[in-house]
Design a protein around this motif. Structure first.
Motif, PDB file in Angstrom:
ATOM      1  N   PRO A 102      28.901  37.413  36.876  1.00  0.00           N
ATOM      2  CA  PRO A 102      29.830  36.531  36.172  1.00  0.00           C
ATOM      3  C   PRO A 102      30.671  37.545  35.313  1.00  0.00           C
ATOM      4  O   PRO A 102      30.314  38.602  34.594  1.00  0.00           O
ATOM      5  CB  PRO A 102      28.870  35.681  35.150  1.00  0.00           C
ATOM      6  CG  PRO A 102      27.731  36.590  35.074  1.00  0.00           C
ATOM      7  CD  PRO A 102      27.437  37.360  36.129  1.00  0.00           C
ATOM      8  N   VAL A 103      32.152  37.344  35.447  1.00  0.00           N
ATOM      9  CA  VAL A 103      33.010  38.227  34.988  1.00  0.00           C
ATOM     10  C   VAL A 103      33.748  37.281  33.822  1.00  0.00           C
ATOM     11  O   VAL A 103      34.340  36.267  34.246  1.00  0.00           O
ATOM     12  CB  VAL A 103      33.868  38.778  35.794  1.00  0.00           C
ATOM     13  CG1 VAL A 103      34.891  39.714  35.283  1.00  0.00           C
ATOM     14  CG2 VAL A 103      33.093  39.415  36.948  1.00  0.00           C
ATOM     15  N   ALA A 104      33.884  38.045  32.445  1.00  0.00           N
ATOM     16  CA  ALA A 104      34.985  37.470  31.399  1.00  0.00           C
ATOM     17  C   ALA A 104      35.916  38.756  31.261  1.00  0.00           C
ATOM     18  O   ALA A 104      35.600  39.977  31.618  1.00  0.00           O
ATOM     19  CB  ALA A 104      34.048  37.099  30.392  1.00  0.00           C
ATOM     20  N   VAL A 105      36.974  38.129  30.971  1.00  0.00           N
ATOM     21  CA  VAL A 105      38.137  39.353  30.351  1.00  0.00           C
ATOM     22  C   VAL A 105      38.244  39.371  29.024  1.00  0.00           C
ATOM     23  O   VAL A 105      38.013  38.227  28.288  1.00  0.00           O
ATOM     24  CB  VAL A 105      39.547  38.989  31.210  1.00  0.00           C
ATOM     25  CG1 VAL A 105      39.121  39.335  32.837  1.00  0.00           C
ATOM     26  CG2 VAL A 105      40.089  37.626  31.004  1.00  0.00           C
ATOM     27  N   GLY A 115      41.295  34.849  38.487  1.00  0.00           N
ATOM     28  CA  GLY A 115      40.804  33.796  37.650  1.00  0.00           C
ATOM     29  C   GLY A 115      40.502  32.638  38.513  1.00  0.00           C
ATOM     30  O   GLY A 115      39.965  31.633  38.173  1.00  0.00           O
ATOM     31  N   THR A 116      40.774  32.643  39.756  1.00  0.00           N
ATOM     32  CA  THR A 116      40.271  31.557  40.895  1.00  0.00           C
ATOM     33  C   THR A 116      38.938  32.127  41.437  1.00  0.00           C
ATOM     34  O   THR A 116      38.612  31.229  42.170  1.00  0.00           O
ATOM     35  CB  THR A 116      41.379  31.385  41.799  1.00  0.00           C
ATOM     36  OG1 THR A 116      41.687  32.433  42.575  1.00  0.00           O
ATOM     37  CG2 THR A 116      42.754  30.950  41.042  1.00  0.00           C
ATOM     38  N   GLY A 122      35.919  33.027  32.510  1.00  0.00           N
ATOM     39  CA  GLY A 122      36.862  32.580  31.231  1.00  0.00           C
ATOM     40  C   GLY A 122      37.132  34.119  30.524  1.00  0.00           C
ATOM     41  O   GLY A 122      36.969  35.143  30.738  1.00  0.00           O
ATOM     42  N   ASP A 123      37.880  33.761  29.373  1.00  0.00           N
ATOM     43  CA  ASP A 123      38.344  34.938  28.605  1.00  0.00           C
ATOM     44  C   ASP A 123      37.501  35.008  27.253  1.00  0.00           C
ATOM     45  O   ASP A 123      37.638  33.978  26.542  1.00  0.00           O
ATOM     46  CB  ASP A 123      39.555  35.034  28.284  1.00  0.00           C
ATOM     47  CG  ASP A 123      40.264  33.758  27.525  1.00  0.00           C
ATOM     48  OD1 ASP A 123      40.663  33.898  26.291  1.00  0.00           O
ATOM     49  OD2 ASP A 123      40.198  32.439  28.206  1.00  0.00           O
ATOM     50  N   LEU A 124      37.129  35.971  26.799  1.00  0.00           N
ATOM     51  CA  LEU A 124      36.511  36.181  25.495  1.00  0.00           C
ATOM     52  C   LEU A 124      37.582  36.854  24.528  1.00  0.00           C
ATOM     53  O   LEU A 124      37.448  38.037  24.126  1.00  0.00           O
ATOM     54  CB  LEU A 124      35.262  37.197  25.610  1.00  0.00           C
ATOM     55  CG  LEU A 124      33.902  36.457  26.027  1.00  0.00           C
ATOM     56  CD1 LEU A 124      32.803  37.581  26.134  1.00  0.00           C
ATOM     57  CD2 LEU A 124      33.485  35.629  24.800  1.00  0.00           C
TER      58      LEU A 124
END
Length: 452
Positions: A102-105, A115-116, A122-124
């Motif tokens: 899982p990847v957050a920016v 983002g798709t 999501g974004d942190l």
């Protein structure tokens, strides 16, 4: 910062200043020259540029990270930082997808990951989804790649335990950033692109134990992006999502700072091949100049700027530069007739006491028309996409003034909501105070995430 007191040392100290400015985490260097020095003459040789290869990860770094990853159950990758190349972004994407992570920016780094993607969490940053923040706190391994882990990403330094209870692999080109906030279990000082290439080259973890965790985080992101009902003729969430569907695959987004910025961040997605530029220091006035600069560099690409009315009034006059250089960015001005972020804090702490946050705005569409550009006004959900198409077809620098509901001060709360929350907080504080203390301490100030 350094100071030159001897003219003979100008080549040496200036060369060192340039090397410092572009090494590690790039930044400005101040060189002071005294008034007396400016009166002297000296003959000195010219020094050419120094070619310095970026630092690469040590041979042990990636294997150690992979060993830690193999033991994890709930890992989370957080991408951030600057100086990513297209090759580096592709390499880190391949590594993350191969390992089903899982990847957050981090704050305003939406351009670093698609983002798709089904791996996007999501974004942190400022205004991060509460569900993502909660799951980040549950993570048993953080891969912090490029991010500094500063105030926005760390949610005001509350995200993780300062003592290092959650293992962190921190990759950053500047040694001074490793352990500045959280002590990592593994610190890797190297160029982010070099790290990405090295990580992609290793065998991924076989049958990751966290695939269900990854799907859970992505589902939470999708739930956050669902457009709720909003009062009035303009549902900005729905309008932005309709706009997203018609944007070119190589669109460049720029954003200013303000509460308005949380709307596209929450309800839109930056795709592979698109770019996103935003002020990670939170300063207003960035969006319009950034859009003009991006359009000058890439005149063939569509450039869309998101800016609030307050931010546009700070640097909107720079649109003259777009006309001067014959480039045509599309500026979306979100007009709620106030400094929304500051008003939000006023209502949270001193409900109903409004001071210095109301704005007196021009007709933004006519403002751009006075230069010879294209102006639009949007007040209904269904009007945004047609207005954007007309702006795009005009071939001129354009402003789309989006008139939003001033009562809807954030995408999650109205002014009335904030006042009600403040009233309940005050009543709770008064009920819990010792006899005689309530009058002196009516409502203790709360620590809240900073939303710009």
């Amino acid at each position: 910062m350094t100071q030159i007191d001897d003219a003979r040392r100008i080549p040496e100290l200036m060369a060192h200043a340039f090397d410092v400015a572009v090494s590690g985490r790039p930044g400005p260097v101040v060189v002071a020259i005294s008034e007396e020095m400016q009166k002297r003459l000296a003959e000195v040789p010219d020094l050419g540029p120094a070619h310095v290869l970026p630092p690469h990860p040590s041979p042990e770094a990636v294997p150690q990270m992979m060993a830690m990853l193999a033991r994890a159950q709930r890992p989370l990758a957080v991408l951030g930082g600057s100086r990513w190349t297209p090759e580096g972004r592709a390499a880190i994407r391949d590594f993350l997808l191969a390992n089903d992570l899982p990847v957050a920016v981090s704050f305003r780094r939406q351009g670093l990951f698609d983002g798709t993607s089904p791996n996007f969490a999501g974004d942190l940053g400022v205004g991060a989804d509460a569900a993502l923040v909660a799951r980040a706190k549950e993570s048993d391994l953080i891969l912090a790649i490029g991010t500094r882990f500063g105030e926005p990403v760390s949610q005001g330094y509350t995200l993780l335990d300062m003592a290092g209870a959650t293992p962190i692999v921190h990759v950053h080109p500047d040694q001074s950033e490793i352990g500045r906030v959280y002590r990592p279990a593994l610190g890797v000082v190297c160029d982010v692109n070099a790290f990405a290439l090295a990580a992609r080259a290793v065998e991924p973890v076989a049958k990751p134990a966290w695939s269900g965790w990854t799907r859970e985080l992505h589902a939470a992101r999708l739930a956050q992006a669902e457009a709720p009902e909003y009062e009035g003729p303009l549902n900005l969430a729905v309008a932005l999502q309709e706009l997203e569907r018609i944007l070119p695959a190589d669109t460049i987004f720029t954003t200013d700072a303000g509460n308005f910025a949380t709307w596209p961040t929450r309800f839109m997605h930056v795709r592979e091949g698109q770019d996103f530029l935003g002020p990670t220091n939170g300063a207003m006035g960035y969006g319009v100049p950034a859009a003009i600069g991006a359009k000058i560099v890439h005149p063939e690409r569509t450039v869309v700027c998101f800016v609030g009315d307050g931010g546009f009034l700070m640097t909107g006059q720079e649109i003259a530069t777009a006309f001067h250089h014959s480039v045509a960015p599309i500026i979306m001005v979100f007009n709620n007739q106030m400094y929304g972020t500051i008003r939000m804090y006023q209502e949270r702490t001193y409900p109903g006491r409004i001071s210095g946050t109301a704005l007196t705005n021009p007709d933004f569409a006519k403002f751009i028309e006075s230069f010879g550009g294209h102006g639009e006004v949007v007040e209904r959900t269904e009007d945004l996409v047609p207005a954007f198409r007309r702006a795009q077809a005009s071939g001129k620098p354009s402003i789309i003034e989006v008139r939003t509901n001033p009562e809807q001060v954030t995408n999650r709360a109205t002014v009335a909501d904030l006042r009600e929350q403040a009233r309940h907080a005050a009543e709770g504080a008064e009920a819990g105070a010792a006899p005689g203390q309530a009058a002196r301490n009516p409502a203790p100030r709360r620590t809240v995430p900073r939303i710009r």
